[in-house]
Design a protein around this motif. Structure first.
Motif, mmCIF file in Angstrom:
data_model
loop_
_atom_site.group_PDB
_atom_site.id
_atom_site.type_symbol
_atom_site.label_atom_id
_atom_site.label_comp_id
_atom_site.label_asym_id
_atom_site.label_seq_id
_atom_site.Cartn_x
_atom_site.Cartn_y
_atom_site.Cartn_z
ATOM 1 N N LEU A 162 5.408 3.298 -1.734
ATOM 2 C CA LEU A 162 4.058 2.749 -1.528
ATOM 3 C C LEU A 162 3.508 3.094 -0.140
ATOM 4 C CD1 LEU A 162 4.283 -0.761 -3.225
ATOM 5 C CD2 LEU A 162 2.958 1.220 -3.959
ATOM 6 N N GLY A 163 4.408 3.465 0.772
ATOM 7 C CA GLY A 163 3.942 3.840 2.098
ATOM 8 C C GLY A 163 3.605 5.326 2.211
ATOM 9 N N GLN A 164 3.796 6.073 1.112
ATOM 10 C CA GLN A 164 3.576 7.524 1.163
ATOM 11 C C GLN A 164 2.083 7.872 1.139
ATOM 12 O OE1 GLN A 164 6.077 9.989 1.072
ATOM 13 N NE2 GLN A 164 7.547 8.361 1.442
ATOM 14 N N ASP A 165 1.797 9.064 1.635
ATOM 15 C CA ASP A 165 0.409 9.525 1.700
ATOM 16 C C ASP A 165 -0.255 9.607 0.332
ATOM 17 O OD1 ASP A 165 0.470 9.657 4.383
ATOM 18 O OD2 ASP A 165 0.840 11.819 4.499
ATOM 19 N N ALA B 232 3.413 5.378 -8.123
ATOM 20 C CA ALA B 232 4.535 4.864 -7.331
ATOM 21 C C ALA B 232 5.816 4.734 -8.155
ATOM 22 C CB ALA B 232 4.154 3.520 -6.710
ATOM 23 N N SER C 183 13.163 -1.832 -2.653
ATOM 24 C CA SER C 183 13.091 -1.039 -1.421
ATOM 25 C C SER C 183 12.582 0.366 -1.717
ATOM 26 C CB SER C 183 14.443 -1.011 -0.715
ATOM 27 O OG SER C 183 15.415 -0.433 -1.540
ATOM 28 N N ARG D 197 15.656 -0.036 9.725
ATOM 29 C CA ARG D 197 15.633 1.044 8.735
ATOM 30 C C ARG D 197 16.544 0.751 7.548
ATOM 31 N NH1 ARG D 197 17.627 5.646 12.176
ATOM 32 N NH2 ARG D 197 18.704 3.841 12.939
ATOM 33 N N ARG E 26 -5.099 5.514 -3.947
ATOM 34 C CA ARG E 26 -5.878 4.283 -3.742
ATOM 35 C C ARG E 26 -7.267 4.643 -3.232
ATOM 36 N NH1 ARG E 26 -1.384 0.590 -1.898
ATOM 37 N NH2 ARG E 26 -0.857 -0.436 -3.873
ATOM 38 N N ARG F 75 -1.639 6.447 -0.847
ATOM 39 C CA ARG F 75 -2.875 6.107 -0.144
ATOM 40 C C ARG F 75 -4.039 6.928 -0.715
ATOM 41 N NH1 ARG F 75 -3.515 7.457 5.710
ATOM 42 N NH2 ARG F 75 -1.314 7.876 5.387
ATOM 43 N N ARG G 77 4.667 -8.154 -2.269
ATOM 44 C CA ARG G 77 5.529 -8.329 -1.115
ATOM 45 C C ARG G 77 5.150 -9.569 -0.301
ATOM 46 N NH1 ARG G 77 6.599 -3.896 3.645
ATOM 47 N NH2 ARG G 77 8.477 -4.869 4.393
ATOM 48 N N LEU H 67 8.824 0.079 -2.098
ATOM 49 C CA LEU H 67 8.165 -0.140 -0.808
ATOM 50 C C LEU H 67 8.072 1.168 -0.038
ATOM 51 C CD1 LEU H 67 9.582 -3.565 0.417
ATOM 52 C CD2 LEU H 67 7.309 -3.030 -0.464
ATOM 53 N N GLU H 68 9.121 1.981 -0.158
ATOM 54 C CA GLU H 68 9.099 3.254 0.549
ATOM 55 C C GLU H 68 8.029 4.174 -0.031
ATOM 56 O OE1 GLU H 68 13.013 4.955 1.069
ATOM 57 O OE2 GLU H 68 12.055 6.912 1.379
#
Lengths: 298, 317
Positions: free
Chosen positions: B211-214, B234, B205, A295, B220, B217, B127, B208-209
């Motif tokens: 980009l992982g969010q709903d 983003a 970082s 993390r 996209r 998505r 990445r 990246l955080e």
């Protein structure tokens, strides 16, 4: 009762891959973390160099030889000689011990009170804890290098005052970091379980929270160690460090500055030694931190 | 009352004890310095009477709390007192030195933002590509270089070997802007190295955080081009915490400027700090340390308020 508590609290937050022999685990770790291997190799090399310096076939680092002054790097003097004809390689090697000692002492002197205050800041009742953290905020409001410069100047030049100055700068940072880690440990289920089993506040703090914070704290301290090396060099460069002729990387750069035009190698080599050491520590600290807690990955 | 205004007001009120504590800390810092400033000023051979007289003149014979109170009321009026070394008014000297340091710090900050944020963005978008690995390695290297040494190396390379830029010295940007900037290029490059690396790391970082969010998505999935997703969805959100990071690390630039100004012989505030330390010029050190810390605290307050304003989730309702 006490065994139950012990079973309820896994002692580390390290994710250990399977229960194999230590050798297999080490091999796997090496394969998975080439960077941390490189970092540890650099750190190891540094420690060995520092310890072996007096036994290596090097020139006396403080012996002057005016006839040889400002010789560029050559087969006899690999890193050249400085303005007093002293061998730069020998001085760089002998300087390693000083930097490492300063770094280690600072981390110790800042780390012990820092960790204790950090743990206290996390587990004490709200009001006293807030008061402690506000006091640390005040210390952290001074730009770190300026604070270190002021304290070191207040105490006079030399290694001792550098250690004290850097401890004053780093202990609030270590305290705050420890508090953050302790707060996250306090939300873990095993802490709730320990509490449910009737552990007292002190027992919980000393036997469960502190040990579970320590591994992360120690790794973070290796990153602070790298920062301390840089700060020590800066203070010595300003002339606040150990006085010449005793070689330290910082005071070598302080002396080199005046002769940069005709003898740049005097500045290049000690600086590279600092950069490589700090790089090794950063590499090592980052890799181990990532391996321990994904993390925190940057 | 407007909730944002109320927030600003409460933060301003909370600032008062903080500033008081800061003033006490800087006062205490200077008064733990062993050695008698009167003796330092007069030199070793002066008579005892002369030292006593100067002590009285400087107010060093008064009790500590009284000295603190007098200093504090003076500072509150914007007067930092007088230098022991050359008798100049500290506030005046600060005023003419400030533009140099501000120009240096501003240029370094601009460099860090201009390089660090795009680098972090690319690193996150691509990445695990070679570009990402290269950026991360470069970041780590940059964090390992002592800034003053980087400064020395830049002087050797660009001034002594390539003869492209002036070695040391300064021309105020207030009289000749481009001429002054030429003198600031190397110092600000050396000063910005650490912050650039930190910003690259943090942007990566943070991206990246996000980009992982709903919602990324979703963006996209509804067929938006990846550049639009990256820049509009983003980056915009990833940048919010970066404002705070810049505020916190401003201390790196403010503190680092002391060393960099010494290397490049720039007539800034940092140089004054270092010179005053050599001369044991207590009033100057005391004033400057407080001054820099107050700037730092104020900037971070501003950043905090800006942050709350930028992130609607934190806005007081």
């Amino acid at each position: 009762m006490s065994t139950a508590v012990r079973e309820a609290s896994p002692l580390t937050v390290v994710v250990t891959p399977g229960a194999r022999s230590p050798w297999v685990r080490a091999q796997r770790w090496l394969r998975q973390n080439p960077l941390s291997v490189a970092g540890s190799a650099i750190v190891l090399l540094l420690v060995v160099t520092a310890a072996a310096a007096p036994f290596l076939p090097l020139e006396n680092p403080v012996r002057m030889n005016i006839s040889k002054r400002f010789s560029p790097p050559s087969a006899t003097n690999w890193f050249g000689t400085d303005h007093l004809g002293r061998d730069v390689l020998s001085r760089v090697v002998h300087g390693a011990g000083f930097s490492l000692t300063i770094g280690a002492l600072t981390i110790l002197l800042a780390g012990v009170p820092g960790v204790l205050i950090g743990i206290l800041g996390a587990s004490a009742p709200d009001r006293p804890a807030a008061l402690i953290m506000r006091a640390l905020d005040v210390l952290m409001s001074f730009p770190s290098l300026l604070l270190a410069v002021a304290v070191a100047a207040a105490l006079g030049t030399g290694g001792r005052s550098i250690v004290i100055a850097l401890s004053v700068v780093y202990f609030p940072r270590i305290a705050r970091m420890t508090r953050g880690i302790a707060l996250s440990v306090l939300t873990q289920e095993y802490v709730v379980a320990t509490r449910a089993l009737g552990a007292s506040g002190w027992r919980l703090t000393a036997r469960t929270v502190l040990p579970n914070c320590l591994s992360v704290v120690i790794v973070q301290c290796s990153l602070y160690f790298a920062e301390v090396l840089l700060a020590e060099a800066a203070l010595s460069f300003l002339g606040l460090g150990e006085a010449p002729p005793r070689p330290t990387w910082g005071n070598m750069l302080y002396e080199a500055q005046k002769n940069m035009r005709n003898a740049p190698w005097i500045a290049i080599f000690p600086g590279s030694a600092i950069a490589i050491s700090v790089f090794g520590l950063n590499l090592f600290g980052d890799a181990v931190r990532d391996a321990m807690d994904p993390r925190l990955r940057t | 009352m407007n909730p944002l205004l109320k927030l600003i007001l409460t933060r301003l009120i909370a600032l008062v004890p903080m500033l008081l504590a800061l003033s006490m800390a800087s006062f205490a810092l200077v008064h733990v310095i062993p050695g008698d400033p009167a003796l330092v000023m007069l030199g070793g051979e002066s008579s005892k009477e002369a030292v006593e007289e100067l002590r009285a003149q400087l107010g060093l014979d008064k009790p500590l709390p009284l000295r603190y109170w007098e200093w504090l009321t003076q500072v509150a009026r914007g007067d930092l007192g007088q230098s022991l070394y050359n008798k100049t008014r500290i506030s005046e000297e600060l005023l003419w030195r400030m533009p140099t340091t501000l120009a240096l710090v501003a240029l370094a900050l601009t460099l860090s933002v201009a390089i660090g944020i795009p680098a972090g963005l690319l690193s996150a978008a691509l990445r695990n590509s070679w570009l990402d690995h290269a950026a991360r390695l470069l970041t780590l290297v940059s964090l390992s270089l002592p800034s003053f040494w980087l400064g020395l190396m830049l002087i050797i390379l660009f001034s002594l070997k390539l003869d492209l830029l002036p070695i040391v010295g300064y021309q105020p940007i207030t009289t000749d802007f481009w001429g002054g900037i030429r003198f600031l290029i190397l110092p600000s490059a050396a000063l910005s190295a650490h912050l650039t690396a930190l910003l690259t790391r943090f942007t990566r970082s943070s991206m990246l955080e996000v980009l992982g969010q709903d919602y990324v998505r979703t963006a996209r999935a509804k067929g938006l081009r990846s550049r639009v997703v990256l820049m509009r969805h983003a980056l915009k959100n990833a940048l919010i915490p970066i404002v705070t990071v810049i505020g916190i690390h401003l201390g790196i630039l403010l503190g680092g400027s002391a060393v960099i100004e010494t290397v490049f012989v720039l007539p800034g505030v940092g140089q004054l700090v270092v010179r005053s330390l050599y001369n044991r010029d207590l009033p100057v050190i005391q004033g400057l340390i407080l001054y820099v810390a107050v700037i730092y605290v104020l900037v971070n307050l501003l950043v905090d308020i800006l942050y709350t304003h930028l992130d609607p989730r934190l806005r007081p309702s």
